[in-house]
Every structure is written in C-alpha cells, then in structure tokens.
Design an enzyme around this catalytic site. Structure first.
Site, short mmCIF file in Angstrom:
data_model
loop_
_atom_site.label_atom_id
_atom_site.label_comp_id
_atom_site.label_asym_id
_atom_site.label_seq_id
_atom_site.Cartn_x
_atom_site.Cartn_y
_atom_site.Cartn_z
N GLN A 23 48.82 14.57 33.77
CA GLN A 23 49.90 14.40 32.81
C GLN A 23 49.35 13.97 31.46
O GLN A 23 50.10 13.86 30.49
CB GLN A 23 50.87 13.29 33.28
CG GLN A 23 51.73 13.66 34.46
CD GLN A 23 52.52 12.46 34.95
OE1 GLN A 23 52.21 11.90 36.00
NE2 GLN A 23 53.55 12.05 34.23
N PHE A 64 55.30 13.02 38.67
CA PHE A 64 56.19 11.85 38.79
C PHE A 64 55.54 10.55 38.34
O PHE A 64 55.95 9.47 38.77
CB PHE A 64 56.73 11.73 40.22
CG PHE A 64 57.17 13.03 40.82
CD1 PHE A 64 58.25 13.71 40.27
CD2 PHE A 64 56.50 13.60 41.87
CE1 PHE A 64 58.65 14.94 40.79
CE2 PHE A 64 56.89 14.83 42.40
CZ PHE A 64 57.97 15.51 41.86
N GLU A 117 49.58 10.40 35.72
CA GLU A 117 49.51 9.90 34.34
C GLU A 117 48.12 9.32 34.08
O GLU A 117 47.54 9.55 33.02
CB GLU A 117 50.59 8.85 34.09
CG GLU A 117 50.60 8.38 32.64
CD GLU A 117 51.80 7.52 32.27
OE1 GLU A 117 52.79 7.47 33.04
OE2 GLU A 117 51.76 6.89 31.20
N ARG A 127 57.89 -3.01 31.12
CA ARG A 127 59.16 -2.28 31.20
C ARG A 127 60.11 -2.94 32.21
O ARG A 127 61.32 -2.98 32.01
CB ARG A 127 58.93 -0.80 31.55
CG ARG A 127 60.20 0.03 31.54
CD ARG A 127 59.92 1.52 31.56
NE ARG A 127 59.54 2.04 30.26
CZ ARG A 127 60.39 2.52 29.34
NH1 ARG A 127 61.69 2.58 29.60
NH2 ARG A 127 59.96 2.96 28.19
N ARG A 152 57.92 7.44 37.99
CA ARG A 152 59.27 7.65 37.43
C ARG A 152 60.10 6.34 37.39
O ARG A 152 60.47 5.81 38.44
CB ARG A 152 59.99 8.67 38.31
CG ARG A 152 61.06 9.47 37.60
CD ARG A 152 61.58 10.52 38.56
NE ARG A 152 62.31 11.56 37.86
CZ ARG A 152 62.68 12.71 38.42
NH1 ARG A 152 62.38 12.97 39.68
NH2 ARG A 152 63.34 13.61 37.72
N THR A 164 56.68 1.72 25.36
CA THR A 164 56.77 0.37 24.81
C THR A 164 55.48 0.00 24.07
O THR A 164 55.47 -0.92 23.28
CB THR A 164 57.06 -0.66 25.91
OG1 THR A 164 56.02 -0.61 26.89
CG2 THR A 164 58.39 -0.39 26.56
N ALA A 212 57.22 8.48 30.18
CA ALA A 212 58.27 7.69 29.53
C ALA A 212 59.47 8.57 29.14
O ALA A 212 60.17 8.26 28.18
CB ALA A 212 57.71 6.97 28.30
N GLU A 270 63.54 9.98 33.64
CA GLU A 270 63.51 8.81 34.51
C GLU A 270 64.87 8.19 34.84
O GLU A 270 65.08 7.77 35.98
CB GLU A 270 62.61 7.73 33.89
CG GLU A 270 61.14 8.09 33.90
CD GLU A 270 60.35 7.22 32.94
OE1 GLU A 270 60.54 7.35 31.71
OE2 GLU A 270 59.55 6.40 33.41
#
Lengths: 485, 773
Positions: B198, B229, B233, B311, B343, B443, B512, B723
């Site tokens: 990703q 998902f 990442e 988060r 996710r 964030t 995100a 998400e």
C-alpha cells in the site's frame, strides 16, 4: 490385475491431456490440480488462497459422467485434488468461461452479472467465486436463496460482504443452464464415455511415489493386499493436507475415487447401505427424507466443494474426534462393512473407532460400505453441531441423540453420542444410564445436565476452551428436550 | 461525456471475472527466477547462540542463504522508528521473526534446505499479554494524552459513575493475496521491485536502505493487490526487502509469496486493547465526565503503533460531546509480531469503549441506549467541539439518526423484540443502533500530500499515474472517473497506470481512507494545468476567424469529448483534434499534479489541534438472535445509512460500506485470535480463524447512502469511505449484548468483550442465569 495402464487422461481447454509421471521432475501424481494449472502459462486465473480447502479461491469445475452417464458439473477446490482424481473428466477453469466470437469476447452470463452487480473488488477470490456460480448455473435454474448461499459457502471474500455476489447469482441463473458448454455437451460426453469403458486400473510410477488408481473393487483389494502400507484415499480432503500443509510426500497411495462399486447407495427394507466412496453431496441429496438428522449434519459439513469429493468412508476412516458424521452413525448403530481380498466382515461403528484417529481396520482391508439401520418410527433422532462459525467450520462440539419414549413418557432407550469432547467420538454413558427409565421432563433433564457436565474432560484448543465445550455439551441436552417435549 | 459517468464498473471488473487480472504471483516469471523463503524464529523470545548454514547451502538448487551478516545496507525495516531488524541478529523477539533467507530453484528445495540449517537458541521468558507487559513496564513510547476540562472533578460531582474494563481482540487481515514481492536486479545496483504494498514510496525507501543504495536506484511498482486492509501499509515492505536482498545477492530475479500459514504467523494484526474507563452521567443519561485508559498491544516493535494509538485516543469520544474528559493512551511491547494498521487504525478500539459504556449506562438507568446516544451526540451550534478542540463541522448525526430511526422502523421492532423475548426461553433477540463519526486525514500532518502525473498521447488517450495504490477499493476507477469528468471525455479513453515510484515520487501510503480525496485532487491539479494549455490553443484557433466577440478562456468548456465556447457553441473542436494541435504546436501534453490537504495541524504535546479535514458519518441498526443454549447468533436484519458526500461512484461506495461492515462484523463476532503462553499463534490458518462467509451476513441487509449531502472542499464534493463503515458493526456487537441482557430481563450487566464469540456469549449467559438463581 489383467492389465494396467500408466497414464491419466483428462480434457482441458477442449483438448485431451495425457500425463505420464515417470519421467517428470516437476510434477508427481499427487501434485494438486491447482499447482498443475498454475504451472501452465494460460491458467494463472486459478488462485491459491489457503491450500487447505477453506477459501475456495482455487475453485474449478469438473464435468464428469454420473451413474446414468449424464454429464454433471461440480465445483471443487483444486488445491485438494490430486491429478489422478480428474482422470476421465473435463476440467473447466475461469479461462474457459468466456466465448470468442470473431474478435469479440463474450462473457459467460455468470461473469457478466458479476460485473454488473459489482461482485468483485480486489478480484483475488473472484475466479473461484465465478466458478462456483458457474456450477450453480449449470445445476440450478431457479435457485432459492438457500441454494445460492450453499453454493457460495466455500468461497471466502474479504472485500464485498457477499451481497452483490448473491445478487449476481440470482440474476444469472435464468438461462436454464444454457451456454457454449451445452453446445459441446454431447461431444464431451461421448469422449468421456470412451474413457469410462476402459476399465483398466492405473498405476502411476514416479521416482518418489506410487499412485494407484484402481477402476474396480477387485483391483483395489488386490492392491491393498500387495501394498498394505499404502494410504487409502477417496476424496483426500484430509490426506491432501499432509502434502499441502506439511510438505509430506506420501510414498504409496491407493485412490478409491474411481471404484464405481464403492459409490452406490442401496436401500433395503431394513437399512440404507452407503458406499464408502460416495461423495457426501450425493449422499446428502439421497437421505434428506430418510435421515433428516444426517441431512442436517451434512448441510453444515464443510462446503459444497468439499462435499463434492469428501466421503463417509473417509470421515470414518480418519476417525477424527470431531468427525461430523460419527455421532450420528454411533446413534444409529451403524455397521461398517470391511473387505479384504480374502475376507469380508462387519463391525459396529462403536467397535470400529478405537482411539484418537485409530480404527480396527486391518492393513489389507478397505471400508466398502456403511450400513445404517432404519430408525423405528417411535424413535427420535437429532443431531446438533456447535462451531465458532456456523458454516465451513469444524465442530467445537457435536452430538447425536437417539430417544425412544414409552407411552407414559418414560425413557425406554436413549443414546447420546458426542464429538469434540474426548480423543474420540464417545457416548455419554453415565447420563444415558441416569435417564433410562426416567420420565422425560424438564426437571429430570436438568439433573441429567449436571451429570453430563461432569461426564467428559475436554481440552482447550484454538477453537474453544474446555469450559465452553462442557457448557455447550450440557446445554445441547436441554435443546434436544426442548425440541422433543 | 456519458450521463452514467458516475456509475461505471470497477476498472478491473472484466479482468477479475475472467481471471485476467495479474497479481504479482501471476506475472510471467523470468526463466531464471528463484523462489525466496523466509526462515523464521520458532521462539517468541530467545537468544541466538550460534548458527551454521553449511549443510543447507550444499543442497542442490540452493543459490544462497542469507543471515543479517549478509545485508549490504542497514539491517532495518522499521517504517517510523528504527527498531525493527530486517533479519534477527543476536536475539529474536517473536515467533515468525525472520532470521534467514533462502533463494532456491523451487519452494520444495528451499524447504529441504531450511531443515538443514543449524541454529542454537537460548529461550528467554516471553511477554505475551498486555497485562504482563504492563507489569513489566514495557512501555513502547511516551503516552498519548488528551484532556479537556477536569475529568477528575467532574467525575466526583457526577450523579452516577460506572467503571469497567473492556477487552477488544486482535484481527487478522486475511487479505486473499498473501504478502508477495518479485524483485528483478538490473544493471549495476538497480532493483526493480514488484511489491504487493500500500506504500510503494516506503517500500522503495526500505529496499534502498537494506541494499545500501540511493533511492533513485530502486523502482517499486504495484498494479493491484489482492486485498490489503492496512496489512500491506508497512508489512508489505518486509517481503519486498527480503526478496530484494536475495535478488541482489544471487543477481537473479527472486519471488517471495508467503504461504498462508506463514503469513498469518509472521505478520501483525489489528492491535488488541485493554481499556479501563469511568463514566459519569446524570439521571437523564447526559454524560458529564469520561476517563479512559487505552492500552494497546504493540507487539515486538513500534511499526505504526503510536499513530494507531493516537487515532484511538482521538476517537475515544465516539460521536459524543463530553465536557470533561481525560484520555490516556499507552502502547506496550510484547513478544508477538508487530501489530499494524488495519481498517479503522485504532479508531474502532477507541470507539468500542465509549459505545459499551453508554450501553451500560442505559441498562443502569433502565433506558434505551439509542435514546442516550441521541442525547449525547455532538451538537450543531453548541456542544460541537471535540476533546482535541476541533469543531465538528457539517455534523450529520441528527439527519442520519432521524432517517434511520424511520427507515429501520426502530421503535416498533424494539417492542416486538421485547415481546418475543418474554415468550421465548431458549432464543433471545437483541437490537442496537450505533453511530460512527470518523476523522478523515492522516493525523501525522505532513503525510497529507499526494502527487499525480497525467499524460495525454497524440491519439487523445490519457494515462493517469497517481501515488495511490489499488487494493480492490476502486481507487483507480474513481481516478479514471475524475479524469474523465475533468477532461470532459469518456472514461474509455482513460487508463490508470500501475502505481510506480518512478512516475510519482514520495507518495504517502494509500491509507487513512484518504486515497480518493488526495489523489483525486492531485489528478485534477495535473489536468487543470494541461487544460490551461489546451484552452490557450483552442482560443487561438477559435479567434483565428476574427469574430466580433472573441472567445475567452473562462468560457471554454470540456464536455462530451469536445471542447467549445459555451457562449458560442459553434466554436467547437473534438478533444482528439485539439490534442494533436497541441502536439504540433509544441505544447506539453503531460503534467504532474500535486495536492496537500489544507489546514491540518495537531500538537501532540498539548493534545489540541485540527487533525482532520472533515468527518465521515454513518449509522446502523442491527437485530440479531442468540441461541441461549449454545451462544450461537445470527444477524436477522441490518439497516445502514452512510454519508459519502456526493458519491463519485455509488456502487463502489456501497461496496465499501457493506464490505467494511461485514469485516467489522467478523472482528466483533467470530474472528478470535489466540496465542498460547509461549507466544505461539493458535489460529494460523482459515481452518481455525473464521472470517465471515456468505452465510454470516444479515438475512435482511439494507444499505443506503445519505442523499443530497455534498461535502465541502473535497474532490467533486465526495467523502472518504474506506474505514468508517467498519465501525457500524458495533450495532451487531451491542445487539448481541442486548440479547444476552434479555436473559436476565435487562437487570444484570452481562460480562462482555470483543469479539463476542459463541464462547463469550454462552459464558455470559450462564453467569446471568447463575446470579439469577
């Protein structure tokens, strides 16, 4: 054996493929259909998702002749299928569905409707799903929701939430199964018939493996006598995992999947006699009325892809403590018919299963059939399976109850058989003893539940802890009472 | 332009259904390609005393076995903190940690060699639970804290206070395509990396680092992933780094495609949390104070744990205004694979606590939890700032609530359920409405940037490159649509290229939920630049005829494969012709595009700022039935109403909503991950790890997108959708709790945790039954 042959033949991409494993380095007889297809340049559409038959990404369809010599289309997990199992059959993969008309490519209706209903996202499960839908398309012309869901249970999708796929299935099946395969059906049928006529058993030699594919019972028995250490398979849904998951190469295999004598289902006035190699899906459609308790178990047994090849012989022979059909067979007082080249014998299932994955079979014997006596009308038989996920999951606890009440509502006979509670399928004999002769009411059942709770000492494992098993085991008696009161 | 331009199918749909979509494992393998195998630690915590590779190296067909000593660059693959060795050195910290890499002519040969590797471990005591990590003070980094008002004082003054602990479980991504990379060495140090990632930019950086070469020697490309998902990442980087090391060493192409069980054992999951909370409220159910400690299981290394924790802390409020609030987030190190993005990215773990707390308040006050939720929603004009002082703008909670209460027939069904429950001993029904408010943006503020490269060719076809990756979510389809709409041409003339770091550099991860928002704007920006050039040419052309009213740039419209002056529609050129004119007039038909999300800032020290560009909203009502004797449940009906702004592609957005919801349902119900006390994963295959099947979706499943709800200041007024819907699954989770609660006539607070497996459900029911006796 009179004569043997040393190669297998199947139809792929509308052409006969002949495989002889003797000189081959890259493939051996027990190479899975999935790995074989993925080695070819033009069949990368078939995907491996788990190599254990739990996700269906590798689903392909085989067209084969049934006992009436009609073509049948079945979805299979190609990751669990050894190549010799497809001898004499047509393999249809995702690449074969579209039709080329001049320069135009026309998608098959199931493909077209998957597109139109947004049935794919990442696309990795999609070829498998499309193949399951294709088998559904060929077999059901107006499927109920339940039939659609059953056809798709063996296909995991992590993206869509399944709803658009169900919609695609609903809309696709309106064409009465017609497609470009129907046009060629007669031709394929004739070709497969020619192969079927040749009743010659097949021995496949490879430097690391001898794979035997007897075509009749006599040859199978002879081979088992000659190779007593050979591993017996029929659907191989359990045995295949030794290879796909553990990398084991099984040196000798006798594959019973093409022995027609073992695929019969015979109904006498006293019993049903089930051939050991009859695929469970066939069995399921044959016993819905006569044995609803078995039907209910088979409904949640693996997935359609699994049931299309898995057999009762295998479920018994592997003697797993969580074998789904075993509690039922115990409660029915089923009898296992064993045969060697020289002998025949019958043995009650309870005496046949003797420990964790252990049976009383001798090295030269085969399970040829399972005889299930009919249940008298006044006997109630019910099966339950508890698993973390309702479908395509292995039992945490399973049970079959058999109950006969006297006219005054007293227990005349009760048999309670559990799977998942001990190293093997076991009867709850203390609880049975307590209940025998007692009145079948809630209060008695509640007392019996406490006995039942302490009757087994199950283990904690990846599926559940022991306390849950004990609670569910106990409560299932109440469920049975509630449904029979 | 086609009237149905916002209803096109996924750009790979036809390829998907015909098996023609190429994933990395399907690429035509170069004939000299080797298979890579990762040899990993069987211990959760151990010293490596010695190892000997001699025997293994002698296996015919083995072309190399690497240990950490053979890494030419840095032995490091941590994405944020450099705390993650690429190959273990003297110590292993989890089962599944890579120790050696084998390159061999087949997977079987590699497996044979693996068995011949000699290695001596000295096992150490592992930490395998959050509780042990806390007891052993294994704090990963400084806690993340947000305070508003004085939660301690407010708690003391509160009329009622409830305290509790909630455990939420891990979740395996179970992308259908396991981690995969194919690396092809090119001249000198160059490395072509095909990676299911990703985050190609970070994969490029890490491959360059382990190889000890500059980033301009490495190209990373990914056409599509078979699901991700969040699991790809950062952890897609690992497989790429390993394959690159082997390819560099052998100077041959090397592919690693993890076996399913290995993937499940080696890779991180959604973070487990243990959260303790205290909630103060009045008789009416107005929340006056909330204190929560969120404790996350980071696993062995940092990975993205601190961002995920952040988060969670930012979402501890759920959808509710809480005047006095204290949120403390801590991430703890354990001897398990490093947990990673999934996710929701911590949001679900933060929201679960407050939703469960409200559920408890309702039972305590003998009110409907839905009523309490409604009462505490963020306000429109007041009570509308979060604990981190961002105003909840364009709050759609009330609109959605009013609509879904109606459309789900909530009140009538609530009564029917009560009646059903009073009549049935062995089956109980439950229902719950839960909202989601989810902040959109990274964030970490600087990540909110995206790039694109749009090329128009002389035949009028367009190739769009952007920094986002396709994992099934339909990002490329939306980019295709955006390009089509902006250029006023049919989407058939537009192709979206495989993501490639040499086309678009320095992109952020596709994560995100921001993929469409950011890359869409970057694509638009590139197109706007080209359009200015094209407009200039068109005006010159139109004005050649010396009209009394010459055409002006602002009146030029791109529409329906033509470009024309809207005031003088007879001044018109086919798009294709204009493109050729531009070429002949020596104008560039290519441009990069760039976007940064405006006004994003957040101060971690003060816990205040404006971390989100906007919020995504949605609500779900779910009704379930529980089998009181076995703990099995089934979902009878779910209604979802979700806000996707002005949707760019409704079918794709509904797919995201339904798919995200079902994935959340899996996390909340059957997806149970267990490690034994040695840190060994017990559910390492789909045999025992159970994601939802087709049978597990609601029997009656109704999904609607909120109508007439354009977003502000986003690409084509759309909203991110990846998400937020996952958290709508709390409606199922709390409906199950409602059914359990019915066993005790809603008078006893059920034991509850997440996932609510049949084991959790049955034990909770049995406890209620016992206390009732």
């Amino acid at each position: 054996m009179k004569a043997t042959s040393h190669h297998i033949r199947f139809i792929l991409d509308n052409q006969w493929v002949e495989l002889d494993f003797q000189q081959s380095e890259n493939i051996r007889p027990s190479t899975t259909l999935l790995n074989y297809l993925r080695c070819l340049p033009s069949h990368k559409g078939v995907k491996e998702g788990c190599a254990e038959g739990d996700c269906g990404a590798c689903t392909v369809v085989v067209a084969e002749l049934n006992t009436n010599n009609e073509l049948e289309y079945k979805a299979l997990d190609s990751c669990l299928v050894f190549l010799p199992m497809i001898h004499g059959k047509q393999i249809i993969t995702i690449e074969n569905l579209e039709q080329h008309i001049g320069k135009e490519i026309q998608l098959h209706p199931v493909q077209q409707l998957m597109v139109e209903n947004n049935g794919s996202q990442c696309g990795y499960c999609t070829p498998g799903i499309v193949m399951s839908l294709f088998a559904l398309y060929k077999n059901h012309h107006k499927p109920e929701k339940e039939v659609i869901e059953d056809a798709l249970t063996g296909n995991l999708c992590r993206c869509t939430g399944y709803k658009p796929i169900i919609e695609a299935a609903k809309h696709a099946c309106i064409h009465q199964g017609k497609d470009h395969f129907s046009e060629k059906q007669q031709e394929i049928k004739q070709q497969l018939l020619n192969i079927k006529k040749d009743n010659t058993s097949i021995l496949l030699y490879h430097s690391e493996q001898l794979y035997m594919l007897p075509q009749n019972l006599n040859d199978a028995l002879k081979l088992k006598k000659q190779y007593p250490n050979a591993v017996l398979i029929a659907g191989a849904t359990d045995t295949a995992l030794r290879q796909t998951k553990k990398g084991e190469i099984i040196p000798q295999i006798i594959d019973l999947s093409q022995v027609e004598e073992l695929k019969n289902i015979e109904i006498t006035d006293k019993s049903v006699i089930i051939g050991s190699s009859l695929p469970l899906e066939k069995l399921k459609s044959g016993i819905e009325k006569s044995f609803p308790a078995l039907f209910n178990i088979l409904k949640v047994f693996g997935s359609l892809q699994i049931r299309n090849i898995a057999t009762m012989g295998g479920n018994i022979g592997s003697a797993s403590p969580i074998g789904d059909t075993l509690p039922f067979l115990f409660a029915c007082k089923a009898v296992i018919k064993l045969q060697s080249f020289d002998t025949k014998r019958k043995i009650p299932i309870e005496d046949f299963i003797i420990g964790y994955r252990k049976t009383a079979i001798k090295t030269d014997e085969l399970i040829v059939a399972i005889e299930i006596p009919f249940i008298p009308e006044n006997v109630i038989l019910k099966s339950y399976k508890v698993s973390n996920r309702k479908d395509l999951d292995i039992s945490t606890v399973s049970v079959c109850f058999r109950l006969q009440l006297s006219n005054d509502k007293k227990v005349k006979e009760i048999i309670i058989v559990y799977g998942g509670m001990a190293v093997q399928t076991l009867r709850a004999k203390k609880t049975e003893a307590f209940l025998n002769g007692k009145t079948w009411n809630k209060q008695i059942v509640e007392t019996a539940m406490e006995i039942l709770y302490n009757e087994f000492t199950p283990i904690s494992d990846a599926r559940s802890d022991k306390e849950y098993r004990k609670l569910a085991c106990r409560n299932l008696l109440m469920k049975f009472w509630d449904e029979t009161k | 332009m086609n009237a149905n331009e916002n209803q096109i199918y996924h750009d790979s749909a036809i390829k998907h259904v015909s098996g023609k979509s190429v994933y990395i494992n399907d690429m035509n393998a170069p004939s000299d390609m080797l298979h890579g195998k990762v040899v990993y630690s069987p211990y959760a915590h151990a010293k490596i005393l010695s190892f000997n590779l001699e025997k293994a190296l002698q296996v015919k067909g083995v072309h190399g076995i690497l240990s950490y000593k053979d890494i030419p660059g840095a032995n490091q693959m941590g994405p944020v903190f450099h705390d993650e060795p690429c190959l273990a050195e003297n110590i292993v910290n989890f089962i599944g940690q890579a120790v050696f890499l084998i390159a061999a002519e087949s997977k079987e040969i590699a497996a044979k060699a693996e068995k011949l590797i000699e290695i001596e471990y000295e096992p150490l005591i592992p930490i395998t639970t959050i509780e042990e990590a806390i007891a052993n003070n294994q704090l990963l980094s400084v806690p993340r804290i947000i305070n508003r008002g004085n939660a301690n004082d407010a708690m003391q003054k509160a009329k009622h206070v409830l305290k509790g602990i909630l455990k939420t479980g891990a979740q395996e991504h179970w992308y259908l395509e396991t981690q995969t990379s194919l690396c092809i060495p090119d001249e000198m140090n160059e490395m072509m990396v095909y990676s299911s990632t990703q985050n190609p930019n970070e994969t490029q950086a890490i491959v360059a680092e382990v190889l000890g070469i500059p980033r301009n020697e490495v190209i990373v490309e990914i056409r599509r992933m078979g699901g991700a998902f969040g699991g790809k990442e950062t952890q897609g980087n690992h497989t790429a780094a390993w394959a690159a090391l082997l390819a560099n060493y052998t100077k041959r192409p090397v592919k690693i495609h993890l076996f399913r069980d290995d993937d499940q054992v080696m890779t991180g999951k959604r973070h487990r949390f243990i959260s303790d909370y205290e909630i103060g409220f009045d008789d009416e159910g107005m929340i006056t104070a909330y204190k929560v400690n969120l404790n996350a299981d980071a696993g062995a290394t940092a990975d993205l744990s601190m961002a995920i924790l952040e988060r969670a802390v930012l979402h501890a409020d759920g959808s509710y205004f809480i005047p006095d609030i204290s949120v403390i987030g801590k991430a703890w190190k354990t001897n398990l694979p490093s947990n990673t993005a999934f996710r929701g990215f911590g949001g679900p773990q933060g929201i679960a606590v407050i939703e469960n707390a409200i559920d408890r308040m309702a039972r305590f006050l003998k009110k409907d939890a839905t009523e309490i939720r409604f009462r505490n929603f963020y306000g429109i004009t007041d009570r509308n700032t979060t604990h981190y002082e961002e105003e909840v703008e364009n709050n759609r909670l009330f609109t959605i609530f009013e609509q879904i209460i109606q459309s789900s027939d909530y009140h009538k069904r609530k009564k029917e359920i009560a009646e059903f429950n009073s009549k049935n001993e062995f089956y109980k029904k439950g229902m719950a409405l839960t909202p989601v408010k989810f902040g959109i943006s990274f964030t970490t503020a600087f990540l909110n940037q995206a790039g694109a490269l749009v090329n128009i060719y002389q035949d009028g076809t367009v190739l769009v490159n952007h920094g986002g990756t396709e994992m099934g979510q339909g990002l490329h389809t939306k980019m295709q649509q955006i390009a089509a709409l902006e250029l006023g041409i049919s989407h058939e003339y537009i192709k979206v290229n495989a993501t490639n770091t040499s086309k678009v550099p320095n992109a952020s991860a596709t994560a995100a939920s921001s993929g469409s928002d950011m890359n869409g704007m970057a694509v638009k920006n590139a197109i706007d630049i080209i359009k200015l050039r094209l407009i200039e040419i068109a005006i010159d052309e139109f004005n050649k005829k010396k009209h009394p009213n010459p055409s002006n740039a602002e009146d030029i419209v791109f529409h329906n494969n033509f470009i024309f002056d809207k005031l003088h529609p007879d001044r018109i050129l086919p798009f294709k012709e204009l493109v050729m004119m531009a070429y002949l007039q020596q104008k560039s038909l290519s441009s990069t595009g760039y976007y940064k999300t405006p006004n994003i800032h957040y101060n971690r020290d003060t816990g205040k700022g404006h971390p989100f560009h906007y919020y995504g909203f949605g609500m779900a009502v779910s009704e379930i039935q529980v089998d009181v004797l076995t703990g099995n449940h089934k979902i009878l009906r779910t209604d979802i109403l979700h806000d996707t702004g002005k949707s760019i592609n409704e079918a794709i957005d509904i797919g995201q909503v339904e798919g995200g919801f079902i994935q959340g349902v899996g996390w909340c119900t059957t997806e149970d991950i267990k490690w034994d006390t040695n840190g060994k994963l017990l559910n390492h295959s789909p045999d025992t790890y159970k994601i939802p099947t087709v049978q597990d979706i609601p029997a009656d499943f109704r999904t609607t997108l909120l109508k007439d709800a354009p977003n502000y200041n986003t690409i084509r007024q759309s909203k991110a959708v990846g998400e937020p819907p996952l958290m709508l699954a709390f409606s199922v989770w709390l409906a199950i709790k409602d059914a359990i609660s019915a066993v005790g006539n809603h008078e006893i607070e059920p034991d509850f945790s997440l996932p609510a497996t049949n084991e959790v459900i049955l034990k909770s029911i049995e406890k209620i039954k016992l206390s009732g006796k």
